[in-house]
Design a protein around this motif. Structure first.
Motif, PDB file in Angstrom:
ATOM      1  N   UNK A 408       0.818  -1.207   0.000  1.00 47.35           N
ATOM      2  CA  UNK A 408       0.000   0.000   0.000  1.00 47.35           C
ATOM      3  C   UNK A 408       0.857   1.265   0.000  1.00 47.35           C
ATOM      4  N   UNK A 409       2.114   1.112   0.359  1.00 42.50           N
ATOM      5  CA  UNK A 409       3.092   2.201   0.268  1.00 42.50           C
ATOM      6  C   UNK A 409       4.366   1.612  -0.320  1.00 42.50           C
ATOM      7  N   UNK A 410       5.138   2.463  -1.009  1.00 38.95           N
ATOM      8  CA  UNK A 410       6.438   2.043  -1.528  1.00 38.95           C
ATOM      9  C   UNK A 410       7.527   2.846  -0.833  1.00 38.95           C
ATOM     10  N   UNK A 411       8.415   2.154  -0.182  1.00 38.66           N
ATOM     11  CA  UNK A 411       9.496   2.838   0.502  1.00 38.66           C
ATOM     12  C   UNK A 411      10.065   1.968   1.604  1.00 38.66           C
ATOM     13  N   UNK A 412      10.776   2.619   2.543  1.00 38.87           N
ATOM     14  CA  UNK A 412      11.329   1.900   3.683  1.00 38.87           C
ATOM     15  C   UNK A 412      11.430   2.845   4.868  1.00 38.87           C
ATOM     16  N   UNK A 413      11.652   2.265   6.048  1.00 37.76           N
ATOM     17  CA  UNK A 413      11.761   3.043   7.279  1.00 37.76           C
ATOM     18  C   UNK A 413      13.231   3.078   7.707  1.00 37.76           C
ATOM     19  N   UNK A 414      13.756   4.300   7.891  1.00 43.76           N
ATOM     20  CA  UNK A 414      15.103   4.470   8.429  1.00 43.76           C
ATOM     21  C   UNK A 414      14.973   4.665   9.938  1.00 43.76           C
ATOM     22  N   UNK A 415      15.217   3.606  10.698  1.00 45.60           N
ATOM     23  CA  UNK A 415      15.011   3.668  12.143  1.00 45.60           C
ATOM     24  C   UNK A 415      16.047   4.574  12.809  1.00 45.60           C
ATOM     25  N   UNK A 416      17.283   4.614  12.257  1.00 45.14           N
ATOM     26  CA  UNK A 416      18.321   5.462  12.851  1.00 45.14           C
ATOM     27  C   UNK A 416      17.922   6.929  12.855  1.00 45.14           C
ATOM     28  N   UNK A 417      17.277   7.350  11.737  1.00 41.15           N
ATOM     29  CA  UNK A 417      16.869   8.749  11.627  1.00 41.15           C
ATOM     30  C   UNK A 417      15.389   8.952  11.904  1.00 41.15           C
ATOM     31  N   UNK A 427       4.603   6.629  -4.661  1.00 39.42           N
ATOM     32  CA  UNK A 427       4.718   6.331  -3.235  1.00 39.42           C
ATOM     33  C   UNK A 427       3.501   5.518  -2.735  1.00 39.42           C
ATOM     34  N   UNK A 428       2.339   5.790  -3.311  1.00 37.76           N
ATOM     35  CA  UNK A 428       1.113   5.090  -2.898  1.00 37.76           C
ATOM     36  C   UNK A 428       0.482   4.479  -4.145  1.00 37.76           C
ATOM     37  N   UNK A 429       0.841   3.237  -4.471  1.00 37.75           N
ATOM     38  CA  UNK A 429       0.410   2.611  -5.725  1.00 37.75           C
ATOM     39  C   UNK A 429      -1.104   2.628  -5.924  1.00 37.75           C
ATOM     40  N   UNK A 430      -1.485   2.954  -7.165  1.00 38.55           N
ATOM     41  CA  UNK A 430      -2.901   2.935  -7.520  1.00 38.55           C
ATOM     42  C   UNK A 430      -3.670   4.182  -7.156  1.00 38.55           C
ATOM     43  N   UNK A 431      -2.996   5.153  -6.515  1.00 39.69           N
ATOM     44  CA  UNK A 431      -3.726   6.363  -6.098  1.00 39.69           C
ATOM     45  C   UNK A 431      -3.318   7.593  -6.907  1.00 39.69           C
ATOM     46  N   UNK A 432      -2.332   7.418  -7.789  1.00 44.91           N
ATOM     47  CA  UNK A 432      -1.933   8.546  -8.628  1.00 44.91           C
ATOM     48  C   UNK A 432      -0.870   9.423  -7.996  1.00 44.91           C
ATOM     49  N   UNK A 433      -0.381   9.099  -6.804  1.00 43.01           N
ATOM     50  CA  UNK A 433       0.688   9.900  -6.185  1.00 43.01           C
ATOM     51  C   UNK A 433       1.785   8.962  -5.705  1.00 43.01           C
TER      52      UNK A 433
END
Length: 433
Positions: A408-417, A427-433
């Motif tokens: 539902x989202x494309x990306x990853x979490x940087x826990x250090x920062x 960034x949000x597949x199928x929603x146009x953004x």
């Protein structure tokens, strides 16, 4: 009395199976005169006399088939006699302390058995299948009424289970016919299957539908193609298969079957369309994460009442309102077996909330987890005494990870920062953004 027999003979001579089935409808408005036309002592001799020597019996119906018709008309008379005369027509010692509908069900089961023997042993041709349809339909109806009657009297309700066994025998009667296709009882298979599915759903024994589907799959080479059957049989079958897929959480197959049912459904059958859409809407939500349009709801006010509020909350990402909408319609959703699927719509609502954070922040691809946490707090405000709910950062990270894992989202979490890094393409597949 003579009118019934003359009408019967006319339909038999013209080989009008549909009209003959309607004539043997036990709830016809004009059945009273036939019910009072004879008695238990003389009915068989009367029927034998009236049906003896009909020329149409020699036109594709054997002597055994003629005897089966005598048995069938006698059994039909016993059904309408019971329905019309009730306790006044009951013979002393008959059927114990069984209620009105219980006795009617027993008589209808005898009628169904006589009809099945007409096909199995009497060589009845397949144009008489509508007679079987009517008998099976009222067998199920009377079983439901008998069970309701027994429940009121504190007795065990088991007539519908018994009816399911009869229907299963009729299913086998149609499916196992080895006559050439143009003469085969196989053409009645899907009508009986649909009655079986309807009965199993009523009994909450949906797993038994799988046995029927396996039996159908095993005989596909001997069966006509599904699209060769009457459209009404096909639409109902596709609907039930789609709902079975839906309950098994195979939403892709559910959407495919339900969409086929909807596309083949008669334009004016709004009630049937609503039944199909009741499952197609949440199935489509699961497969595409898309909500129904306002136009659809305008055409189906009942569906609007059922889905409009929860769809609005999913669209806006308002988690508090989503939970309230789910709770407000809980009874309806549970009764229709769609509650758990709609509950999963919370993921889509959460996706839309996070998407709003992304858009409001100028579509930056690097967003602090804290911004998502604050959005979560506002989205759940009011659940605890109307105050904003504080959400722990770890919980937000867990939800974000879930969104990414589910696609539902494309990306990853940087826990250090303590930062979410989103894709700069979609960034949000199928929603146009």
């Amino acid at each position: 009395m003579s009118l019934f027999y003359s009408t019967f003979r006319g339909y038999l001579t013209s080989q009008d199976g549909r009209a003959l089935g309607a004539l043997l409808n036990p709830t016809r408005s004009d059945v009273s005169s036939f019910a009072y036309s004879s008695n238990h002592v003389s009915i068989r001799s009367t029927v034998s006399k009236e049906l003896g020597g009909i020329s149409s019996f020699r036109n594709g119906i054997t002597d055994k088939g003629q005897k089966a018709w005598v048995d069938t008309v006698v059994a039909y008379w016993e059904v309408v006699y019971e329905l019309e005369r009730g306790d006044t027509g009951r013979q002393i010692g008959d059927e114990g302390d069984m209620g009105y509908w219980g006795r009617a069900y027993n008589k209808q089961s005898n009628l169904t058995t006589s009809i099945s023997r007409g096909f199995a042993n009497g060589g009845w041709p397949n144009w008489l299948l509508p007679v079987l349809y009517v008998s099976c339909r009222y067998l199920r109806n009377f079983a439901i009424l008998a069970d309701e009657e027994d429940k009121k009297d504190g007795k065990k309700a088991e007539k519908l289970e018994d009816a399911a066994r009869y229907l299963n025998k009729m299913f086998t009667l149609c499916l196992s016919d080895r006559a050439p296709l143009e003469e085969s009882r196989k053409w009645g298979t899907y009508y009986i299957v649909n009655l079986l599915f309807k009965t199993y759903f009523k009994l909450n024994a949906i797993t038994l539908c799988k046995n029927v589907m396996r039996a159908l799959t095993a005989t596909t080479t001997d069966m006509p193609p599904l699209n060769a059957f009457p459209k009404s049989h096909v639409v109902t079958f596709k609907y039930y298969v789609g709902v079975i897929n839906f309950l098994e959480e195979d939403y892709v197959a559910a959407e495919e079957n339900l969409l086929e049912a909807l596309q083949s459904c008669q334009t004016g059958s709004s009630k049937n369309q609503e039944l199909i859409l009741t499952y197609l809407i949440p199935a489509h939500l699961m497969t595409t994460h898309q909500l129904p349009t306002a136009t659809l709801f305008r055409n189906y006010p009942r569906l609007q009442h059922l889905f409009q509020t929860i769809c609005n909350t999913i669209k806006t990402g308002n988690l508090q309102a989503f939970d309230k909408a789910l709770e407000a319609h809980e009874d309806d959703y549970v009764r229709r077996r769609i509650y758990l699927t709609l509950e999963r719509g919370r993921d889509i609502a959460l996706r839309n909330l996070f998407r709003r954070v992304f858009i409001i922040g100028g579509k930056k691809t690097r967003i602090p987890v804290e911004e998502f946490r604050r959005a979560m707090g506002f989205a759940t405000a009011g659940k605890d005494g109307g105050t904003r709910k504080e959400v722990e950062p770890e919980e937000v990270e867990c939800l974000l990870a879930g969104m990414i894992y589910k696609g539902l989202m494309k990306g990853y979490i940087s826990r250090e920062k303590s930062m979410v890094v989103l894709s700069n393409k979609e960034a949000f597949p199928g929603t146009g953004v």
